[in-house]
Design a protein around this motif. Structure first.
Motif, PDB file in Angstrom:
ATOM      1  N   ASP A   1      -1.723   0.994   2.230  1.00 26.92           N
ATOM      2  CA  ASP A   1      -0.379   1.492   2.434  1.00 26.92           C
ATOM      3  C   ASP A   1       0.351   0.522   3.346  1.00 26.92           C
ATOM      4  N   THR A   2       1.615   0.781   3.634  1.00 33.46           N
ATOM      5  CA  THR A   2       2.445  -0.110   4.448  1.00 33.46           C
ATOM      6  C   THR A   2       3.278   0.725   5.412  1.00 33.46           C
ATOM      7  N   ASN A   3       3.791   0.062   6.444  1.00 31.07           N
ATOM      8  CA  ASN A   3       4.626   0.744   7.430  1.00 31.07           C
ATOM      9  C   ASN A   3       5.474  -0.296   8.149  1.00 31.07           C
ATOM     10  N   HIS A   4       6.652   0.101   8.545  1.00 33.06           N
ATOM     11  CA  HIS A   4       7.581  -0.758   9.312  1.00 33.06           C
ATOM     12  C   HIS A   4       7.784  -2.145   8.678  1.00 33.06           C
ATOM     13  N   PRO A   5       8.313  -2.235   7.464  1.00 38.20           N
ATOM     14  CA  PRO A   5       8.834  -1.119   6.669  1.00 38.20           C
ATOM     15  C   PRO A   5       7.765  -0.543   5.733  1.00 38.20           C
ATOM     16  N   ASP A   6       7.948   0.733   5.367  1.00 38.53           N
ATOM     17  CA  ASP A   6       7.095   1.361   4.365  1.00 38.53           C
ATOM     18  C   ASP A   6       7.651   1.009   2.991  1.00 38.53           C
ATOM     19  N   GLU A   7       6.960   0.078   2.329  1.00 35.84           N
ATOM     20  CA  GLU A   7       7.371  -0.337   0.986  1.00 35.84           C
ATOM     21  C   GLU A   7       6.528   0.304  -0.103  1.00 35.84           C
ATOM     22  N   GLY A   8       5.596   1.168   0.314  1.00 32.78           N
ATOM     23  CA  GLY A   8       4.775   1.867  -0.659  1.00 32.78           C
ATOM     24  C   GLY A   8       3.305   1.522  -0.522  1.00 32.78           C
ATOM     25  N   ILE A   9       2.561   1.891  -1.546  1.00 31.36           N
ATOM     26  CA  ILE A   9       1.125   1.640  -1.631  1.00 31.36           C
ATOM     27  C   ILE A   9       0.900   0.487  -2.599  1.00 31.36           C
ATOM     28  N   PHE A  10       0.034  -0.455  -2.223  1.00 37.28           N
ATOM     29  CA  PHE A  10      -0.147  -1.690  -2.978  1.00 37.28           C
ATOM     30  C   PHE A  10      -1.619  -1.941  -3.293  1.00 37.28           C
ATOM     31  N   VAL A  11      -1.852  -2.744  -4.325  1.00 38.76           N
ATOM     32  CA  VAL A  11      -3.145  -3.365  -4.580  1.00 38.76           C
ATOM     33  C   VAL A  11      -2.965  -4.865  -4.389  1.00 38.76           C
ATOM     34  N   ILE A  12      -3.851  -5.464  -3.577  1.00 40.26           N
ATOM     35  CA  ILE A  12      -3.771  -6.887  -3.262  1.00 40.26           C
ATOM     36  C   ILE A  12      -4.944  -7.606  -3.905  1.00 40.26           C
ATOM     37  N   ASP A  13      -4.685  -8.697  -4.591  1.00 39.24           N
ATOM     38  CA  ASP A  13      -5.739  -9.519  -5.162  1.00 39.24           C
ATOM     39  C   ASP A  13      -6.313 -10.414  -4.069  1.00 39.24           C
ATOM     40  N   VAL A  14      -7.608 -10.295  -3.815  1.00 42.99           N
ATOM     41  CA  VAL A  14      -8.242 -11.011  -2.707  1.00 42.99           C
ATOM     42  C   VAL A  14      -8.214 -12.526  -2.927  1.00 42.99           C
ATOM     43  N   ALA A  15      -8.375 -12.971  -4.156  1.00 42.72           N
ATOM     44  CA  ALA A  15      -8.458 -14.407  -4.435  1.00 42.72           C
ATOM     45  C   ALA A  15      -7.118 -15.112  -4.265  1.00 42.72           C
TER      46      ALA A  15
END
Length: 372
Positions: free
Chosen positions: A254-268
């Protein structure tokens, strides 16, 4: 069921009660291994108790009754039929079919933090605070061989290494944060020396890689090699609570300050894809800063210095919470769904969202690129 107004993701609200209901903590999946149920904590009966909802459309059933549980403590055994949780100074187990409860270990006069199971569910650990003494407790899930491993500061989030159950990683509060110790209490060491001005939070294991992944709030998501301690940046991004997939190739956050939503991040690559909005209030004054809270911060927010075992247990804490206002997303067993908490309707409820396609389908674009 509704459609997210930004991404179009299908979202289902699983609870609808005026009381607080939230999934387990982000370090644990709320879904049972077969994906047919989701466990959560609710206060609808007057205190924090464990419930489950058949997934996707089943009825809600109360599992525990009696003295309140630690609301963020439940951990589901890998076999799926039993759930471990904390009540005061004890670790308990409940059978999901019969609802029979069993005391696993009791530390009279102490307060324990959330449970964490090792691979296979044979071993488990939890943070402990007993008066001014702190540390972790570790033992077998059948109730045998429990021991206390002391530590001079507050401990939170102890976790077993996914590939080597002899090792436990845990957080010292406030800094330096990341430590490890062997299950027998030997080999205690700090993994990274840093001060209160480097706000490292929410570290966990990067799935089957065995490395660690953590947030330097609110600047970056980083990875530490378990063997060499080499640190590298995955993405410069305000990732907040993080949950890797089993393979360690993607991280949900999730994100905060700013809350832009919930994300999936590619590690590579560091690329990120927005799953949906959380629309949660994300409370806690300290998240507006880039350092740990000190006694003065707690005194200003309440009426004295911090005394709780962990930030999760301060129900009215305005420094780091309250925690039920944070989304804490986590994957389902098949990694097709996520669950998260949101107080978008005025009281915190449990939500699930369908991931848009396999995680391996992340486009190979420039590091940090936002993919809607």
């Amino acid at each position: 069921m509704y459609t997210d107004r930004v991404t179009g993701a299908a979202i289902r609200q699983l609870t609808d009660h005026s009381s607080i209901s939230h999934p387990t903590y982000f370090l644990q999946s709320s879904f049972t291994p077969d994906g047919k149920a989701l466990v959560f904590t609710s206060y609808r009966s007057g205190s924090a108790q464990l419930f489950e909802a058949l997934f996707p459309d089943g009825e809600i059933r109360q599992l525990t009754d009696g003295p309140p549980i630690h609301p963020f403590s439940p951990a589901i055994h890998p076999a799926g039929e039993h759930i471990f949780f904390v009540r005061g100074g004890g670790v308990w187990e409940i059978d999901r079919t019969t609802l029979a409860e069993r005391s696993i270990a009791e530390f009279a006069g102490a307060q324990l933090g959330e449970c964490s199971l090792g691979a296979g569910g044979e071993w488990m650990t939890a943070a402990i605070k007993h008066g001014k003494s702190c540390g972790i407790v570790v033992g077998r899930s059948d109730g045998g061989e429990w021991r206390l491993i002391p530590f001079p500061r507050t401990v939170i989030h102890p976790q077993f290494h996914p590939l080597d159950p002899e090792w436990i990683e845990f957080s010292g509060d406030p800094a330096p944060r990341m430590h490890r110790v062997r299950r027998d209490g030997s080999g205690l060491e700090c993994l990274y020396e840093h001060g209160n001005d480097e706000f490292i939070v929410h570290e966990t294991f990067l799935g089957a890689t065995g490395d660690l992944v953590f947030t330097v709030w609110p600047k970056a998501l980083r990875r530490m090699d378990w063997a060499t301690r080499e640190i590298r940046t995955i993405a410069e991004f305000n990732a907040w609570h993080i949950t890797p997939n089993r393979a360690g190739t993607s991280v949900l956050c999730d994100t905060n300050h700013p809350d832009e939503g919930i994300f999936v991040i590619d590690v590579a690559t560091g690329d990120r894809r927005r799953v949906c909005l959380s629309e949660s209030s994300n409370q806690g004054s300290q998240w507006k800063t880039s350092r740990y809270a000190l006694a003065a911060d707690f005194a200003a927010a309440q009426s004295g210095a911090k005394t709780a075992l962990s930030w999760m247990e301060v129900a009215t804490d305005s420094v780091y919470g309250p925690q039920w206002t944070h989304p804490h997303p986590s994957f389902s067993a098949d990694e097709r769904w996520i669950t998260f908490a949101s107080d978008r309707t005025g009281s915190t409820q449990v939500y699930v969202a369908l991931l848009p396609g396999p995680l391996s389908a992340m486009p190979g674009q420039n590091r940090g690129n936002l993919i809607q």
